[in-house]
Design an enzyme around this catalytic site. Structure first.
Site, PDB file in Angstrom:
ATOM      1  N   CYS A 146       1.483   1.570  12.510  1.00 48.19           N
ATOM      2  CA  CYS A 146       2.723   2.283  12.193  1.00 48.19           C
ATOM      3  C   CYS A 146       3.108   3.211  13.337  1.00 48.19           C
ATOM      4  CB  CYS A 146       2.555   3.117  10.926  1.00 48.19           C
ATOM      5  SG  CYS A 146       1.607   2.288   9.694  1.00 48.19           S
ATOM      6  N   THR A 160      12.356  -7.383 -10.909  1.00 52.98           N
ATOM      7  CA  THR A 160      11.803  -8.736 -11.085  1.00 52.98           C
ATOM      8  C   THR A 160      10.651  -8.926 -10.099  1.00 52.98           C
ATOM      9  OG1 THR A 160      13.954  -9.509 -11.785  1.00 52.98           O
ATOM     10  CG2 THR A 160      12.391 -11.188 -11.051  1.00 52.98           C
ATOM     11  N   GLY A 196       0.823  -1.213   0.000  1.00 52.17           N
ATOM     12  CA  GLY A 196       0.000   0.000   0.000  1.00 52.17           C
ATOM     13  C   GLY A 196       0.854   1.260   0.000  1.00 52.17           C
ATOM     14  N   ASN A 215      -8.299   3.727   8.354  1.00 51.36           N
ATOM     15  CA  ASN A 215      -7.729   2.575   9.056  1.00 51.36           C
ATOM     16  C   ASN A 215      -8.016   2.590  10.550  1.00 51.36           C
ATOM     17  OD1 ASN A 215      -5.872   4.741   8.154  1.00 51.36           O
ATOM     18  ND2 ASN A 215      -4.501   3.895   9.699  1.00 51.36           N
ATOM     19  N   GLN A 269      -7.838  -0.130   3.192  1.00 51.33           N
ATOM     20  CA  GLN A 269      -8.733  -0.667   4.228  1.00 51.33           C
ATOM     21  C   GLN A 269     -10.134  -0.931   3.701  1.00 51.33           C
ATOM     22  OE1 GLN A 269      -7.897  -1.705   7.178  1.00 51.33           O
ATOM     23  NE2 GLN A 269      -5.859  -0.817   7.453  1.00 51.33           N
TER      24      GLN A 269
HETATM   25  N1  PLP Z   1      -3.017   2.947   3.643  1.00 51.16           N
HETATM   26  C1  PLP Z   1      -3.784   2.545   4.663  1.00 51.16           C
HETATM   27  C2  PLP Z   1      -5.137   3.143   4.834  1.00 51.16           C
HETATM   28  C3  PLP Z   1      -3.328   1.569   5.553  1.00 51.16           C
HETATM   29  O1  PLP Z   1      -4.087   1.164   6.568  1.00 51.16           O
HETATM   30  C4  PLP Z   1      -2.033   1.019   5.352  1.00 51.16           C
HETATM   31  C5  PLP Z   1      -1.474   0.009   6.293  1.00 51.16           C
HETATM   32  O2  PLP Z   1      -1.581   0.160   7.502  1.00 51.16           O
HETATM   33  C6  PLP Z   1      -1.270   1.467   4.262  1.00 51.16           C
HETATM   34  C7  PLP Z   1      -1.783   2.436   3.423  1.00 51.16           C
HETATM   35  C8  PLP Z   1       0.103   0.926   3.983  1.00 51.16           C
HETATM   36  O3  PLP Z   1       0.030  -0.367   3.449  1.00 51.16           O
HETATM   37  P1  PLP Z   1       1.328  -1.340   3.503  1.00 51.16           P
HETATM   38  O4  PLP Z   1       1.399  -1.852   4.902  1.00 51.16           O
HETATM   39  O5  PLP Z   1       1.011  -2.416   2.516  1.00 51.16           O
HETATM   40  O6  PLP Z   1       2.491  -0.533   3.093  1.00 51.16           O
END
Ligand code: PLP
Length: 376
Positions: free
Chosen positions: A323, A235, A70, A149, A177
């Site tokens: 995060c 790749t 993401g 999220n 999400q």
């Molecule tokens: N965007 C949202 C709304 C998310 O909840 C997250 C992950 O927590 C991400 C982006 C990032 O995704 P990834 O963990 O695959 O980098």
């Protein structure tokens, strides 16, 4: 363990793991090779691309490119849309986006762009008028998430996309999400680009996809070879992509179950916690959320202590986005919703999935209630 933190990540489905293994053990060829060994791996990529396109309702599989997740999809899309017309240097986003979007916008600010961070209402919703009023003649693009999220609140993406398309502003949607929780159909919704991540819907980590509508100007974020139609070099992570493809198919099949069974479990959890814990309240518009997410505040309780107390009793939950785990910063999402400091501190995010059972919810309710009461 009772795992109620599926917005952080989900367990990979057993079928997904089984489908991936042959591409680690036997089918390890390079999909760009001309020999048959490589070509058969390329066919697996094609099938995964078709399955991912089907989850999103994309007209053509070639509109789907595989990325590392993401975060990369968001970065790649925002930079590409922002760079499409050098005369346009304004970006519209919201104050409650994931850091992958917020930090991409901040980086563009450093490069001379102006960014409008739209506020949300106290219930986490975004008004279409606010989006309309933010558009300027020099708006290069908008980047607006589908489902939040932390609260699960969905923005009215179909209406926002129509509005922006009519004004000629390309829209990137972070649907990380939303995918697998609510239907997505990019043929009906005029989105330019859309990001998803496999580990949020029972696929492997480190793999995601970016939908790029045909005709959208797109400069690759990662330069190099001509993989992914020249849009994402390197790749391909074949086992992960195969896993993403099957996870996408399974997610599409389970959409109805998410809308009914998962929603009923989430609602029961919510009702019981509100009944047992006076003073608790829900963050986010109750009728505009993805079916799996519950964000609840217990004023006067310390959120991190709550998570640790729950963890000791075998319940995995979260205070906000993963995060930020370990950081004591209050959630920027709840801050933007103007929660009081006491409400901000005592917040729990509980998120379910199609694997969450009734027994788990029955067991989690008294544990959560007793841990909150003890910490009060
Ligand atoms: N965007 C949202 C709304 C998310 O909840 C997250 C992950 O927590 C991400 C982006 C990032 O995704 P990834 O963990 O695959 O980098």
């Amino acid at each position: 363990m009772i795992y109620l933190d599926h917005n952080a990540t989900t367990p990979p489905a057993a079928e997904v793991i089984d489908a991936m293994l042959p591409y680690l053990r036997e089918q390890w060829g390079n999909p760009s090779s001309l020999h048959n060994f490589g070509r058969s791996v390329a066919s697996a990529l094609d099938r995964a691309r078709e399955a991912t396109a089907a989850l999103l309702g994309a007209a053509r599989p070639s509109e789907v490119i595989f990325t590392s997740g993401g975060t990369e999809s968001d970065n790649a899309a925002i930079r590409a849309l922002a760079a499409a017309d050098p005369k346009k240097r304004h970006i519209v986003t919201t104050a409650v986006e994931h850091s992958a979007v917020l930090q991409s916008c901040r980086a563009l600010e450093q490069a001379g762009y102006t960014v409008t961070f739209l506020p949300v209402a106290r219930d986490g919703t975004l008004s279409i008028d606010a989006v309309a009023n933010a558009i300027r003649p020099d708006t290069a693009c908008a980047t607006i998430m589908w489902a939040n999220n932390e609260t699960g609140v969905c923005f009215p993406i179909p209406a926002i996309a129509e509005l922006l398309a009519a004004r000629g502003v390309p829209l990137h949607v972070d649907a990380v999400q939303a995918a697998g929780k609510i239907p997505i159909d990019v043929q009906r919704v005029p989105i330019a680009t859309l990001a998803i991540s496999a580990h949020k819907f029972h696929g492997p980590k480190g793999i995601g996809a970016l939908y790029v509508r045909r005709g959208t100007p797109f400069t690759p974020f990662i330069a190099g070879g001509s993989q992914e139609y020249g849009r994402r070099a390197g790749t391909e992570a074949v086992p992960n992509i195969v896993g993403l493809g099957l996870a996408a198919t399974l997610a599409k099949q389970s959409l109805d179950g998410c809308a009914t069974r998962v929603r009923a479990l989430r609602d029961r959890l919510e009702r019981e916690l509100l009944a047992r814990l006076p003073g608790a309240h829900i963050n986010g518009a109750a009728d505009q959320r993805v079916p799996n997410t519950l964000n609840i505040s217990f004023p006067g309780v310390d959120g991190e202590g709550l998570i640790l107390g729950l963890s000791e009793r075998g319940v995995c939950a979260s205070t906000g986005s993963a995060c930020r785990a370990g950081s004591t910063e209050p959630s920027h999402v709840l801050h933007a919703m103007r929660l009081s400091p006491a409400e901000l501190a005592g917040t729990l995010r509980l998120s379910l999935s199609r694997y969450t059972t009734e027994t788990e919810i029955d067991e989690a309710i008294p544990i959560i209630a007793s841990v909150v009461q003890a910490r009060r």
